[in-house]
Design a protein around this motif. Sequence first.
Motif, short mmCIF file in Angstrom:
data_model
loop_
_atom_site.label_atom_id
_atom_site.label_comp_id
_atom_site.label_asym_id
_atom_site.label_seq_id
_atom_site.Cartn_x
_atom_site.Cartn_y
_atom_site.Cartn_z
N GLU A 1 6.21 23.20 -29.78
CA GLU A 1 5.49 22.27 -30.66
C GLU A 1 4.09 22.02 -30.10
OE1 GLU A 1 9.02 21.91 -32.92
OE2 GLU A 1 7.01 21.14 -33.38
N THR A 2 3.20 21.57 -30.95
CA THR A 2 1.87 21.21 -30.46
C THR A 2 1.23 20.19 -31.39
OG1 THR A 2 -0.29 22.07 -29.78
CG2 THR A 2 0.69 23.04 -31.76
N ALA A 3 0.21 19.52 -30.93
CA ALA A 3 -0.60 18.63 -31.78
C ALA A 3 -2.07 18.95 -31.54
CB ALA A 3 -0.29 17.17 -31.45
N GLU A 4 -2.35 20.24 -31.34
CA GLU A 4 -3.74 20.65 -31.06
C GLU A 4 -4.03 21.95 -31.79
OE1 GLU A 4 -6.18 19.72 -27.30
OE2 GLU A 4 -5.16 21.61 -26.86
N GLY B 1 -0.26 10.79 -42.46
CA GLY B 1 0.06 11.89 -43.39
C GLY B 1 1.47 12.39 -43.19
N GLN B 2 1.79 13.51 -43.87
CA GLN B 2 3.19 13.96 -43.85
C GLN B 2 3.61 14.56 -42.51
OE1 GLN B 2 3.36 17.02 -46.96
NE2 GLN B 2 3.67 18.50 -45.32
N ARG B 3 2.64 14.95 -41.67
CA ARG B 3 3.02 15.44 -40.34
C ARG B 3 3.49 14.31 -39.44
NH1 ARG B 3 1.81 20.49 -38.73
NH2 ARG B 3 3.62 20.07 -37.39
N GLY B 4 3.05 13.06 -39.75
CA GLY B 4 3.53 11.91 -38.98
C GLY B 4 3.04 11.86 -37.56
N LYS B 5 1.99 12.66 -37.24
CA LYS B 5 1.41 12.56 -35.89
C LYS B 5 -0.06 12.93 -35.96
CE LYS B 5 2.81 17.27 -34.47
NZ LYS B 5 3.57 18.06 -33.45
N ASP B 6 -0.82 12.40 -34.99
CA ASP B 6 -2.25 12.74 -34.91
C ASP B 6 -2.42 14.09 -34.22
OD1 ASP B 6 -3.33 9.32 -34.30
OD2 ASP B 6 -2.92 10.43 -36.16
N PHE B 7 -3.42 14.86 -34.66
CA PHE B 7 -3.74 16.15 -34.04
C PHE B 7 -5.09 16.05 -33.34
CE2 PHE B 7 -0.78 19.57 -35.40
CZ PHE B 7 0.09 18.80 -36.16
N ASN B 8 -5.25 16.88 -32.33
CA ASN B 8 -6.53 17.03 -31.65
C ASN B 8 -7.11 18.39 -32.04
OD1 ASN B 8 -8.59 16.38 -29.90
ND2 ASN B 8 -7.54 17.18 -28.09
N ARG C 1 -4.50 23.79 -46.67
CA ARG C 1 -3.36 22.87 -46.71
C ARG C 1 -2.92 22.50 -45.29
NH1 ARG C 1 2.76 24.42 -48.84
NH2 ARG C 1 3.80 22.52 -48.01
N TYR C 2 -2.80 23.51 -44.42
CA TYR C 2 -2.32 23.26 -43.05
C TYR C 2 -3.29 22.35 -42.30
CZ TYR C 2 -1.05 23.80 -38.20
OH TYR C 2 -0.70 23.52 -36.90
N ILE C 3 -4.58 22.66 -42.36
CA ILE C 3 -5.57 21.87 -41.60
C ILE C 3 -5.68 20.47 -42.18
CG2 ILE C 3 -7.99 21.68 -40.90
CD1 ILE C 3 -6.43 23.82 -39.36
N ALA C 4 -5.62 20.35 -43.52
CA ALA C 4 -5.69 19.01 -44.14
C ALA C 4 -4.53 18.14 -43.65
CB ALA C 4 -5.66 19.14 -45.66
N GLU C 5 -3.35 18.74 -43.50
CA GLU C 5 -2.19 17.98 -42.99
C GLU C 5 -2.43 17.54 -41.55
OE1 GLU C 5 1.31 20.20 -45.64
OE2 GLU C 5 1.12 20.58 -43.48
N CYS C 6 -3.06 18.43 -40.75
CA CYS C 6 -3.35 18.06 -39.36
C CYS C 6 -4.35 16.90 -39.33
CB CYS C 6 -3.93 19.25 -38.60
SG CYS C 6 -2.80 20.60 -38.33
N LEU C 7 -5.36 16.99 -40.20
CA LEU C 7 -6.43 15.96 -40.22
C LEU C 7 -5.91 14.62 -40.75
CD1 LEU C 7 -9.43 18.16 -41.47
CD2 LEU C 7 -9.01 17.33 -39.13
N ALA C 8 -4.84 14.68 -41.57
CA ALA C 8 -4.28 13.44 -42.14
C ALA C 8 -3.60 12.59 -41.06
CB ALA C 8 -3.30 13.77 -43.26
N GLY C 9 -3.26 13.26 -39.93
CA GLY C 9 -2.71 12.52 -38.80
C GLY C 9 -1.39 11.81 -39.08
N LYS C 10 -1.14 10.72 -38.31
CA LYS C 10 0.20 10.11 -38.40
C LYS C 10 0.40 9.41 -39.75
CE LYS C 10 -1.01 6.08 -35.52
NZ LYS C 10 -2.30 6.61 -35.04
N GLY D 1 -0.57 24.87 -28.47
CA GLY D 1 -1.66 24.80 -29.44
C GLY D 1 -1.56 25.93 -30.43
N ILE D 2 -2.40 25.87 -31.45
CA ILE D 2 -2.49 26.96 -32.42
C ILE D 2 -3.95 27.33 -32.57
CG2 ILE D 2 -2.48 25.31 -34.38
CD1 ILE D 2 -1.09 27.56 -36.02
N PHE D 3 -4.20 28.65 -32.53
CA PHE D 3 -5.54 29.22 -32.69
C PHE D 3 -5.57 29.97 -34.01
CE2 PHE D 3 -9.45 31.41 -31.59
CZ PHE D 3 -9.31 32.68 -32.13
N MET D 4 -6.63 29.71 -34.79
CA MET D 4 -6.70 30.36 -36.11
C MET D 4 -8.08 30.94 -36.35
SD MET D 4 -4.83 27.23 -38.15
CE MET D 4 -4.62 28.08 -39.70
#
Length: 336
Positions: free
Chosen positions: A202-205, A233-240, A222-231, A259-262
């Motif tokens: 798992e990661t939050a970065e 949002g539907q991911r329920g956690k903040d991302f860095n 969609r994926y990045i918007a979910e990360c930016l929505a933070g806790k 982490g994830i690199f894109m």
Amino acid sequence: MRIGTTLTNYTINKQKGIQGASGTFTGLLNDIAVACKRIADLVNKGDLVGVLGAAESENVQGEQQKKLDVISNELMIEALQHNGHIAGLASEEMDDIHQLPDHCQRGNYLVLCDPLDGSSNIDVNVSVGTIFSILKAPDGVRNPTQADFLKPGTAQVAAGYCLYGPATILVLTTGDGVSMFTLNRDFGEFLLTRENVRIPEETAEFAINMSNRRHWEPPVERYIAECLAGKEGQRGKDFNMRWVASMVAEVHRILTRGGIFMYPGDAKLSAAGKAGKLRLMYEANPMAMIVEQAGGAATTGRQRILELEPQEIHQRVPVILGSRAEVERVTSYHGE
Ligand code: P6P
């Protein structure tokens, strides 16, 4: 194996018991390590030895080469072609396959490399690296052709990179896990510092060049918007977020803390006739082997990178790699 052992002792021990191991592979890795030590020395000295700034040339990609791109490529050729460990060399910095001079003994391996990846960071003193991929050479072929190099990533016998950062670290997989070797400059040896490296599931970065956002395909948006929505949002956690613009530094961070690199394909790249920015043979494939060997995943968004059938030595692909759960999430969005 004992922390602190040298890269050479490590590979000799790894090769023991491998049917037909002749020591050539150990010799090849030593040649690559010599090239990386010489590149590290120049990267570390920079302006002191006049190697920064642009060269007067472009590479096959039509990109302005840095002086150190050209010098690093020459150091790879110099280190690899004289010792009878390879039959040919391909590089981001050369249009065609490098044919060894007639007097050079041929060896069992083919090497593909990006001699200095992230070189746009050189002039601003940010980490850069060398990426290499090793294939078996076809038997009895003195002058391999491009076709001999065009093997899927699953055919790699080894892959690695050398990161020129605060420390100089060589990271290697021979298909049996990922190990890290830190350069001891006092006596010029890469010493084993980490073994059996694992990427957290798992990661939050996340790492992506956000300036391309308006060009992205919907699954990436969609994926990045979910990360930016933070806790909230539907991911329920903040991302860095991180973006070094040096793939070797990004992958090393991911190996170290997840982490994830894109670097996805997008409308702008498609309009330029490019499937992605990064190159399959000497960036995506070696990094995908390393990441998978550390328990992560590496896809184009639609398929496993290591299973791609190469068409051209400098071909580009979309790259999504890192913590397995996140890569699988993004890839699933592409399938919807
Ligand atoms: P951008 C470096 O030029 C590189 O090939 C990779 O190392 C890096 O991840 C990417 O390109 C950076 O691209 O578009 O952000 O400059």
